[in-house]
Scaffold this active site. Structure first.
Site, mmCIF file in Angstrom:
data_model
loop_
_atom_site.group_PDB
_atom_site.id
_atom_site.type_symbol
_atom_site.label_atom_id
_atom_site.label_comp_id
_atom_site.label_asym_id
_atom_site.label_seq_id
_atom_site.Cartn_x
_atom_site.Cartn_y
_atom_site.Cartn_z
ATOM 1 N N ASP A 230 9.507 8.593 3.076
ATOM 2 C CA ASP A 230 9.489 8.874 4.511
ATOM 3 C C ASP A 230 10.870 8.597 5.096
ATOM 4 O O ASP A 230 11.194 7.469 5.477
ATOM 5 C CB ASP A 230 8.434 8.023 5.220
ATOM 6 C CG ASP A 230 7.029 8.471 4.900
ATOM 7 O OD1 ASP A 230 6.828 9.680 4.659
ATOM 8 O OD2 ASP A 230 6.119 7.618 4.879
ATOM 9 N N GLU B 291 9.787 8.761 10.377
ATOM 10 C CA GLU B 291 8.521 8.846 11.104
ATOM 11 C C GLU B 291 8.798 8.215 12.457
ATOM 12 O O GLU B 291 9.119 7.023 12.541
ATOM 13 C CB GLU B 291 7.411 8.103 10.372
ATOM 14 C CG GLU B 291 7.007 8.778 9.075
ATOM 15 C CD GLU B 291 5.758 8.152 8.499
ATOM 16 O OE1 GLU B 291 4.670 8.739 8.645
ATOM 17 O OE2 GLU B 291 5.867 7.053 7.916
ATOM 18 N N HIS C 167 7.489 5.064 -0.393
ATOM 19 C CA HIS C 167 6.167 4.797 -0.971
ATOM 20 C C HIS C 167 6.199 5.262 -2.420
ATOM 21 O O HIS C 167 6.759 6.327 -2.706
ATOM 22 C CB HIS C 167 5.069 5.604 -0.271
ATOM 23 C CG HIS C 167 4.874 5.334 1.180
ATOM 24 N ND1 HIS C 167 3.841 4.554 1.665
ATOM 25 C CD2 HIS C 167 5.526 5.794 2.272
ATOM 26 C CE1 HIS C 167 3.872 4.543 2.984
ATOM 27 N NE2 HIS C 167 4.895 5.288 3.376
#
Length: 456
Positions: free
Chosen positions: A232, A235, A246
């Site tokens: 990511d 975000e 992740h």
């Protein structure tokens, strides 16, 4: 941290498919990027974007009958996954009219709610394409990724996400003979939440044990989830932003069922790290860094740089650090520094920093368990697909990004305060009306050697 897919699709038309329809032509909007050398010289790459299959109209191959309407399958046409894949076609997209997606001068604007001729569309997710039939594969070890973003029209409860996932380059077309649509039509999605709302996984419809959502008129969940590594890069909304790797114990897009999906009470028993190791400046103790009128002023456009540093400074080294830099108003802004007791005063993500953060916040450290930065680096070396999206959150109202979460914790509890939004904010049934005109704009994407893509 939570599913980016479970809440978003067409209200009236269907979504997702494996055959190819012929009722609407598919023309990918242009979104060129730049590739930069160590000397800072950049060349343009002709890339486009395609709409994710989960948003597309799904209908019978010989007509107009929906295979999926609202949040339910037509069980006559889709008696099982294989039959559904044979009976149903995925059609082209009217990007601006149906989905509120517009491309202009290299920028891509995603509108939150779009009232189309036949439906109301909520959010969107698109992928960067290298050609008509293949996704652009980003290999970013010892490289940096830079983009411009405008979140000034993205309030509490919304998330403008720009991120990488380890999807197949062709959307799974070569692996699964029943997938005739491929990357051109946005198939093959996966992420570390192992989402169950994806309507086609591994070339078959996810109809088995399908349960319509109780609070989302468009979504449901099937027996299977679809998992893969996820980086990511961004975000964010006007209040908060998070940078979060992740990782998973599997390589590439992998269908899951049962415990492997990590659902509910088995969140930390699955093949993927759903929490990730997040750097949210507000959560890390600097409440003056990001937001309207703050160091990074979200009332206007700015540039986001993410650097993937290896242990030996080569493209084949082991990922050892993820750095974040901003540029706004001609000024280079280094990322905020951690101000949490027990966590090193650092402005970047390392394995040691992640371990300290998890301990300080009392969080389960599945990031370390599943391989940490080395695992993330493996995915970055194999190649990842860029997703650009805007979404709302029917699970926990995006409070994990921009408010106090969990809501039963006091805001003074280390790690609980993530932004200034009220804990009552972000309810989809409210913001889909009150914030319907919200939008996010991405543009000026550059990739290249460290320190080659940005400047004052």
């Amino acid at each position: 941290m939570f599913s980016k897919t479970s809440l978003l699709s067409l209200l009236a038309a269907g979504a997702s498919a494996q055959q190819v329809g012929t009722l609407t032509s598919e023309t990918h909007p242009s979104m060129p990027i730049q590739s930069c050398s160590a000397a800072g010289s950049c060349t343009s790459v002709s890339t486009t974007v395609t709409m994710d299959a989960n948003w597309r109209w799904l209908h019978t191959t010989e007509g107009y009958t929906n295979c999926y309407t609202g949040n339910e399958w037509n069980t006559t046409i889709c008696a099982d996954g294989a039959t559904c894949a044979a009976n149903c076609a995925l059609d082209g997209a009217d990007y601006s009219g149906t989905y509120g997606v517009t491309a202009s001068s290299g920028d891509l604007t995603l509108k939150f709610v779009t009232e189309g001729s036949y439906s109301t569309n909520i959010g969107s997710r698109l992928y960067l394409m290298a050609s008509e039939s293949k996704y652009y594969m980003f290999k970013l070890l010892n490289k940096e990724f830079t983009f411009d973003v405008d979140v000034s029209n993205l309030p509490c409860g919304l998330n403008g996400a720009l991120y990488l996932v380890e999807m197949d380059e062709d959307g799974g077309m070569a692996k699964y003979s029943t997938n005739k649509a491929g990357a051109k039509y946005g198939t093959g999605y996966c992420d570390t939440q192992c989402p169950h709302d994806i309507k086609f996984i591994d070339g078959e419809a996810n109809v088995e044990d399908w349960t319509p959502s109780s609070n989302d008129a468009n979504a449901g969940s099937g027996k299977y989830g679809t998992c893969c590594n996820e980086m990511d890069l961004w975000e964010a909304n006007v209040v908060s932003a998070a940078l979060t790797p992740h990782v998973c114990s599997v390589e590439g897009q992998t269908r899951c069922s049962g415990t492997d999906c990590g659902d509910g009470d088995e969140r930390y028993s699955g093949v993927c790290d759903k929490d990730g190791c997040d750097f949210n400046s507000y959560r890390m103790g600097d409440q003056s860094f990001y937001g309207k009128g703050k160091t990074v002023d979200t009332s206007s456009k700015f540039t986001v740089v993410t650097q993937f540093i290896t242990n030996d400074g080569t493209d084949s080294g082991t990922l050892s650090e993820i750095r974040r830099i901003y540029v706004q108003g001609g000024k280079v802004i280094q990322n905020s520094v951690s101000k949490v007791s027990g966590v090193t005063d650092s402005n970047s993500i390392t394995d040691a920093w992640c371990n300290e953060q998890k301990t300080a916040f009392g969080d389960t450290n599945s990031f370390e368990k599943l391989g940490g930065l080395a695992s993330m680096g493996g995915s970055l070396s194999r190649g990842m697909v860029l997703a650009l999206s805007v979404w709302d959150d029917h699970a926990v109202n995006m409070l994990w990004l921009d408010s106090t979460y969990p809501t039963d914790k006091d805001a003074t509890t280390p790690g609980a305060a993530r932004g200034t939004c009220e804990t009552s904010s972000g309810v989809p049934s409210e913001i889909e009306t009150s914030a319907a005109s919200s939008s996010v704009t991405y543009g000026n994407i550059k990739i290249g050697a460290i320190n080659s893509t940005y400047g004052a």
